[in-house]
Design a protein around this motif. Structure first.
Motif, PDB file in Angstrom:
ATOM      1  N   GLN A   5      57.284 -33.246  31.998  1.00  0.00           N
ATOM      2  CA  GLN A   5      58.724 -32.987  32.092  1.00  0.00           C
ATOM      3  C   GLN A   5      59.494 -34.097  32.794  1.00  0.00           C
ATOM      4  OE1 GLN A   5      56.302 -31.215  33.744  1.00  0.00           O
ATOM      5  NE2 GLN A   5      57.225 -29.669  35.030  1.00  0.00           N
ATOM      6  N   MET A   6      58.810 -34.902  33.614  1.00  0.00           N
ATOM      7  CA  MET A   6      59.483 -36.022  34.270  1.00  0.00           C
ATOM      8  C   MET A   6      59.306 -37.333  33.511  1.00  0.00           C
ATOM      9  SD  MET A   6      58.369 -34.850  37.995  1.00  0.00           S
ATOM     10  CE  MET A   6      57.100 -33.869  37.230  1.00  0.00           C
ATOM     11  N   ARG A   7      58.652 -37.251  32.389  1.00  0.00           N
ATOM     12  CA  ARG A   7      58.443 -38.402  31.518  1.00  0.00           C
ATOM     13  C   ARG A   7      57.624 -39.508  32.152  1.00  0.00           C
ATOM     14  NH1 ARG A   7      61.108 -38.838  27.020  1.00  0.00           N
ATOM     15  NH2 ARG A   7      62.302 -37.034  26.383  1.00  0.00           N
ATOM     16  N   MET A   8      56.729 -39.120  33.036  1.00  0.00           N
ATOM     17  CA  MET A   8      55.841 -40.132  33.625  1.00  0.00           C
ATOM     18  C   MET A   8      54.597 -40.253  32.754  1.00  0.00           C
ATOM     19  SD  MET A   8      56.515 -38.842  37.427  1.00  0.00           S
ATOM     20  CE  MET A   8      55.543 -39.963  38.411  1.00  0.00           C
ATOM     21  N   TYR A   9      54.059 -39.130  32.360  1.00  0.00           N
ATOM     22  CA  TYR A   9      52.994 -39.157  31.354  1.00  0.00           C
ATOM     23  C   TYR A   9      53.664 -39.352  30.003  1.00  0.00           C
ATOM     24  CZ  TYR A   9      49.271 -37.288  34.355  1.00  0.00           C
ATOM     25  OH  TYR A   9      48.305 -37.121  35.317  1.00  0.00           O
ATOM     26  N   ARG A  10      53.118 -40.277  29.212  1.00  0.00           N
ATOM     27  CA  ARG A  10      53.698 -40.528  27.889  1.00  0.00           C
ATOM     28  C   ARG A  10      52.608 -40.747  26.851  1.00  0.00           C
ATOM     29  NH1 ARG A  10      58.858 -42.752  27.389  1.00  0.00           N
ATOM     30  NH2 ARG A  10      60.067 -42.545  29.307  1.00  0.00           N
ATOM     31  N   GLY A  11      52.821 -40.142  25.716  1.00  0.00           N
ATOM     32  CA  GLY A  11      51.898 -40.369  24.624  1.00  0.00           C
ATOM     33  C   GLY A  11      52.676 -40.361  23.313  1.00  0.00           C
TER      34      GLY A  11
END
Ligand SMILES: [Cu+2]
Length: 118
Positions: A107-113
């Motif tokens: 939700q914080m857009r730190m993990y991205r795929g």
């Protein structure tokens, strides 16, 4: 005999390059089988997943990161959001219809795929 050794060497280098730089970072949908994605240390592994359009695909998330940052996964363009249980597998089955690249994030857009549909 030297030429044979050279050819073998080149083939071996090619195989190593393929294995580490080309084969590893992606996952192709195996026929019918789920694609496992590990959530840990700020990254999804694999972070780039290729699937064919028009066929159901199961993404099996395994979250190993206890931080709240990792607890949700969002596929914004596909309008999917799920809570990921810690150290348990969660299957998300979807059928992407149009080819394109779909980002998935926490939700914080730190993990991205990226889900690549072709
Ligand atoms: Cu986050």
């Amino acid at each position: 005999m030297a030429w044979a050794v050279n050819i073998l060497g080149v083939a071996l280098i090619g195989l190593i390059v393929w294995w580490f730089w080309i084969a590893k970072p992606r996952a192709r949908a195996a026929l019918g089988g789920p694609i496992e994605i590990v959530v840990e240390n700020g990254v999804y592994t694999p972070a780039r997943i290729e699937v064919p359009a028009g066929r159901p695909v199961t993404l099996r998330f395994l979250r190993k990161d206890p931080s709240p940052c990792a607890e949700q996964v969002l596929f914004d363009d596909l309008r999917i959001s799920r809570e990921l249980p810690l150290n348990k597998k969660l299957d998300i089955t979807l059928t992407p219809t149009s080819p394109g690249e779909y980002e998935f994030t926490c939700q914080m857009r730190m993990y991205r795929g990226t889900l690549v549909v072709d």
